[in-house]
Motif scaffolding. Structure first.
Motif, short mmCIF file in Angstrom:
data_model
loop_
_atom_site.label_atom_id
_atom_site.label_comp_id
_atom_site.label_asym_id
_atom_site.label_seq_id
_atom_site.Cartn_x
_atom_site.Cartn_y
_atom_site.Cartn_z
N VAL A 1 -6.46 -10.65 7.74
CA VAL A 1 -5.77 -10.81 6.47
C VAL A 1 -4.30 -11.20 6.63
CG1 VAL A 1 -7.31 -9.11 5.42
CG2 VAL A 1 -5.03 -8.40 6.21
N LYS A 2 -3.82 -11.28 7.85
CA LYS A 2 -2.42 -11.64 8.07
C LYS A 2 -2.11 -13.00 7.45
CE LYS A 2 -1.30 -9.11 12.30
NZ LYS A 2 -1.09 -9.20 13.77
N GLY A 3 -0.99 -13.05 6.75
CA GLY A 3 -0.59 -14.29 6.11
C GLY A 3 -1.20 -14.50 4.73
N ARG A 4 -2.20 -13.69 4.38
CA ARG A 4 -2.83 -13.82 3.06
C ARG A 4 -2.61 -12.57 2.20
NH1 ARG A 4 -8.16 -14.07 2.54
NH2 ARG A 4 -8.61 -12.86 4.43
N PHE A 5 -2.58 -11.42 2.81
CA PHE A 5 -2.41 -10.15 2.10
C PHE A 5 -1.02 -9.58 2.37
CE2 PHE A 5 -7.15 -8.69 1.90
CZ PHE A 5 -7.51 -9.93 1.41
N SER A 6 -0.51 -8.85 1.38
CA SER A 6 0.79 -8.21 1.53
C SER A 6 0.74 -6.82 0.92
CB SER A 6 1.88 -9.04 0.83
OG SER A 6 3.12 -8.38 0.92
N ILE A 7 1.19 -5.82 1.67
CA ILE A 7 1.21 -4.45 1.19
C ILE A 7 2.65 -4.06 0.85
CG2 ILE A 7 1.42 -3.46 3.52
CD1 ILE A 7 -0.34 -1.12 2.54
N SER A 8 2.81 -3.32 -0.23
CA SER A 8 4.13 -2.85 -0.63
C SER A 8 3.98 -1.50 -1.32
CB SER A 8 4.82 -3.85 -1.55
OG SER A 8 4.06 -4.04 -2.73
N ARG A 9 5.09 -0.82 -1.49
CA ARG A 9 5.04 0.48 -2.15
C ARG A 9 6.27 0.67 -3.02
NH1 ARG A 9 4.45 4.81 2.25
NH2 ARG A 9 4.78 6.27 0.52
N ASP A 10 6.12 1.50 -4.03
CA ASP A 10 7.22 1.89 -4.90
C ASP A 10 7.24 3.42 -4.92
OD1 ASP A 10 8.93 2.55 -6.99
OD2 ASP A 10 8.36 0.81 -8.18
N ASN A 11 8.14 4.00 -4.16
CA ASN A 11 8.17 5.46 -4.05
C ASN A 11 8.57 6.12 -5.36
OD1 ASN A 11 7.30 5.37 -1.43
ND2 ASN A 11 9.31 5.70 -0.52
N ALA A 12 9.33 5.42 -6.19
CA ALA A 12 9.73 5.98 -7.48
C ALA A 12 8.53 6.09 -8.43
CB ALA A 12 10.82 5.13 -8.11
N LYS A 13 7.57 5.20 -8.27
CA LYS A 13 6.39 5.18 -9.14
C LYS A 13 5.15 5.74 -8.46
CE LYS A 13 7.94 1.21 -11.86
NZ LYS A 13 7.62 -0.16 -12.32
N SER A 14 5.30 6.15 -7.20
CA SER A 14 4.17 6.70 -6.44
C SER A 14 2.98 5.76 -6.42
CB SER A 14 3.75 8.07 -7.00
OG SER A 14 4.79 9.00 -6.88
N THR A 15 3.26 4.50 -6.17
CA THR A 15 2.19 3.51 -6.12
C THR A 15 2.30 2.64 -4.86
OG1 THR A 15 3.47 1.93 -7.40
CG2 THR A 15 1.95 3.34 -8.62
N VAL A 16 1.16 2.17 -4.42
CA VAL A 16 1.10 1.21 -3.33
C VAL A 16 0.26 0.04 -3.81
CG1 VAL A 16 -0.86 2.37 -2.24
CG2 VAL A 16 0.58 0.85 -0.89
#
Length: 126
Positions: free
Chosen positions: A64-79
């Motif tokens: 999935v490298k180059g096609r998928f991206s993971i991120s998180r928002d610690n203030a909203k408790s979401t990934v």
């Protein structure tokens, strides 16, 4: 009790994009390593991506490298898992996972994670 709830799955065509979200409650989200895994019919659950508690570093399966991206928002408790250029072989149930341990060497292991969501289906048609 830590609860993880995935959303955003669906049926798309090859080449399309899809955004999966995972909402976490009941724990200290900012202290969790978060990961995404997937499981296709008849196959074992496999690692897709992971992100450390601070947002860096991020880890990806080669597929999935180059096609998928993971991120998180610690203030909203979401990934979030942003998926682009989807392929039929990306079809699977996608699971969100979390764990308070910080061991980079194990971050791609299913057994590493203590907390799991119920999964969301992603189907990519050709």
């Amino acid at each position: 009790q830590v609860t993880l709830v995935e959303s955003g799955g669906g049926l798309v065509q090859a080449g399309d994009s899809l955004r999966l979200s995972c909402a976490v409650s009941g724990g200290t989200f900012s202290a969790l390593v978060m990961g995404w895994f997937r499981q296709a019919p008849g196959k074992e659950r496999e690692f897709v991506a992971a992100i450390s508690w601070s947002g860096l570093p991020r880890y990806y399966a080669d597929s999935v490298k180059g096609r998928f991206s993971i991120s998180r928002d610690n203030a909203k408790s979401t990934v979030v898992l942003q998926m682009m250029s989807l392929k039929p072989e990306d079809t699977a149930v996608y699971f969100c996972a979390g764990d308070p341990k910080h061991r980079a060497a194990s971050i791609g292991d299913v057994g590493y994670y203590d907390y799991w969501g119920q999964g969301t289906q992603v189907t990519v048609s050709s």
